[in-house]
Design an enzyme around this catalytic site. Sequence first.
Site, short mmCIF file in Angstrom:
data_model
loop_
_atom_site.label_atom_id
_atom_site.label_comp_id
_atom_site.label_asym_id
_atom_site.label_seq_id
_atom_site.Cartn_x
_atom_site.Cartn_y
_atom_site.Cartn_z
N LYS A 43 0.99 -1.01 0.02
CA LYS A 43 0.11 -0.03 -0.03
C LYS A 43 0.85 1.19 0.09
CE LYS A 43 -3.81 2.02 2.49
NZ LYS A 43 -4.81 1.85 3.73
N SER A 66 -9.49 3.57 2.46
CA SER A 66 -8.11 4.11 1.82
C SER A 66 -7.31 3.11 0.91
CB SER A 66 -7.26 4.96 2.70
OG SER A 66 -6.65 4.06 3.71
N SER A 86 -10.74 1.78 6.24
CA SER A 86 -9.90 1.69 5.20
C SER A 86 -9.69 0.22 4.33
CB SER A 86 -8.63 2.35 5.61
OG SER A 86 -8.65 3.83 5.65
#
Length: 250
Positions: free
Chosen positions: A101, A177, A201
Amino acid sequence: MTELHNLTAVEQRHLLETGELRPVELAEHYLNRIEELNPLLHAFTTVTTDAAVARAEALEDGCDPGAPAHLSTSEFARSSGREPRPSRHDSPLWGLPFADKDLTDRAGVPTSYGSRAFVNNVAQTSSPLVMDMDTAGGVSLGKTNVPEFGFPAYAENRLPAGHARNPWDTERDPGGSSAGAAVAVAARMLPFAPGSDGGGSVRIPAAACGLVGLKPSRGRVPGASGIDSLGGLAVGGPLARTVADAALLL
């Protein structure tokens, strides 16, 4: 014959363990998928093709790319104080592709944090979770897209490459996210992917993209425990297509 990307991560891991599938073969298959689909879906901010293939080759050879040629992996590990390179039978993620990520650092790879201000920011050291994934035998293919600094629960950002798009309907948002991670898994550009979750997220993009997403208890994942995160909330968690794959990554 079933395409490799349609197999679950558990099925791929079995084929790798038995030698029916090679890490390089699997990495190159997914890299080709990324090359085909990422221009539309923007799941990745960075694709580390050469590093991924080199890592897969090193796993196949049972060697450490940083080791001098005259030393075996175990000898180099002892002399340098490092752990031996993961092996096929004792590493849970041996040879399986994933991506980091783009809120986590991998040494030598850009970390944009989803912000135009950091598009040229190259990490000098790796985050604990990144090192944990490597120790477990995974093969990173790059960085997955995030909204700016990972704050919003949607995918939009102002990166030059564009924000991630939902693979089921590119006019819809994949949630955030861990947006790019979810898009990559749902579009079968990865078998699974690590995300991080403070207020949804992992869970929000999992729901938006039809995946399994889990926010573990704080401290459950040592490399992304949440203890030092903003408000003590954000922890590492898996995104996958099946419960068994999520369990494997966890």
